[in-house]
Design a protein around this motif. Structure first.
Motif, short mmCIF file in Angstrom:
data_model
loop_
_atom_site.label_atom_id
_atom_site.label_comp_id
_atom_site.label_asym_id
_atom_site.label_seq_id
_atom_site.Cartn_x
_atom_site.Cartn_y
_atom_site.Cartn_z
N ILE A 10 2.10 1.61 -3.50
CA ILE A 10 1.23 2.27 -4.49
C ILE A 10 0.98 3.83 -4.15
N LYS A 12 -0.62 -2.33 -10.54
CA LYS A 12 -0.33 -2.00 -11.92
C LYS A 12 1.00 -1.85 -12.31
N LEU A 31 0.98 -1.15 -0.04
CA LEU A 31 -0.09 -0.10 0.01
C LEU A 31 0.66 1.29 0.03
N ARG A 87 -4.06 -4.40 -8.22
CA ARG A 87 -4.14 -3.04 -8.04
C ARG A 87 -2.75 -2.20 -7.84
N TYR A 97 -2.79 -10.87 -7.32
CA TYR A 97 -2.63 -9.81 -6.26
C TYR A 97 -1.99 -8.40 -6.90
#
Length: 297
Positions: free
Chosen positions: A43, A97, A40, A95, A92
């Protein structure tokens, strides 16, 4: 420095991020994160600063006893498990990318029986086989299946499949079959690792790392850049590259490699796969500047 990348391995390390990453850099390559929080954070920072993400398979740690997928195994069960392992990871990564997902190739590594491989670092004996037990016909057949499969997944998940050379044998460096596959399945790209190339140069009398760079760098998406010093054994490992590291002292010919890379593929990404904590801030900046002066001249 627009094509430079740093690595984040094991976790998203904010101290390393703030020290190593520069605003002009292309992105970050990540591998083996132990916590979802690290994904997270990766990202979040990518969106905030606009950098690209590369994944050194797998991003999510703890799903397999071995890091690398054994997609060329002679055993059908092991190959099927390897592709399922990759499939789960791609799900997985939706998200995340990533621009690319990188896998070690070949795996298992096919070793030349004539060479002493005791200096090569394998986590398990499942990670390698010898030429005498693995024919070139089998290698070509299983490689083509892998290329077909990854090309389909590339379209499905919108990423560049990258194959990082592990140890190489004459099936790769003395034949043209791999180049033919790279032309046929043009979505597949390569990663050349300067430390691995140099180590094989030192231990394998039949191998020429400069020749391999010239032959394959045109197909590369990314270069893993680090230095290794080898005398009669490994002295320094994953060391940052610096201009004073002389080949006559056992260091890799990094400047030669970079000049070949610049001539053959100016679009390739340079991922500093080194231990930056080996250097002071000033020397780390000197490392970046030296590489930039050569590769982006």
């Amino acid at each position: 420095m627009r094509n430079f990348m740093i690595g984040q391995y094991g976790a998203f390390d904010y101290e390393k991020y703030h020290r190593d990453y520069k605003e002009a850099f292309f992105g970050i390559e990540a591998c083996l994160f132990n916590k979802d929080e690290d994904t997270l954070n990766l990202i979040k920072e990518s969106k905030a600063r606009g950098f690209e993400i590369g994944v050194h398979f797998p991003l999510h740690a703890g799903r397999s006893s071995l890091r690398d997928a054994l997609f060329l195994s002679p055993e059908n069960r092991v190959r099927d498990e390897a592709l399922e392992f990759i499939q789960q990871e791609l799900d997985y990564l939706v998200r995340v990318k990533p621009r690319y997902v990188l896998f070690h190739y070949p795996k298992p590594v096919i070793l030349d029986d004539r060479v002493d491989w005791s200096s090569w670092r394998f986590a398990d004996d499942k990670e390698y086989a010898y030429e005498s037990n693995y024919s070139i016909d089998e290698f070509i057949e299983k490689s083509e299946y892998l290329f077909q499969w990854l090309s389909v997944k590339s379209d499905e998940y919108q990423f560049i499949p990258v194959l990082e050379f592990d140890a190489l044998n004459k099936y790769v460096y003395q034949t043209d079959f791999l180049e033919e596959l790279l032309h046929k399945y043009s979505k597949i790209k390569l990663c050349l690792d300067t430390g691995r190339l140099h180590l094989q140069d030192k231990i394998d009398p039949f191998f020429d790392s400069r020749q391999v760079v010239r032959k394959y760098v045109k197909y590369a998406e990314v270069i893993h850049l680090w230095n290794l010093q080898y005398t009669d054994k490994i002295e320094k490992y994953h060391y940052p590259v610096l201009p004073e590291q002389r080949p006559e002292k056992g260091w890799a010919p990094i400047e030669e490699y970079l000049n070949i890379i610049r001539k053959e593929n100016r679009d390739v990404k340079i991922q500093f796969e080194h231990r930056s904590d080996f250097l002071t801030d000033d020397d780390l900046e000197r490392c970046y500047m030296w590489v930039d002066e050569i590769i982006n001249a």
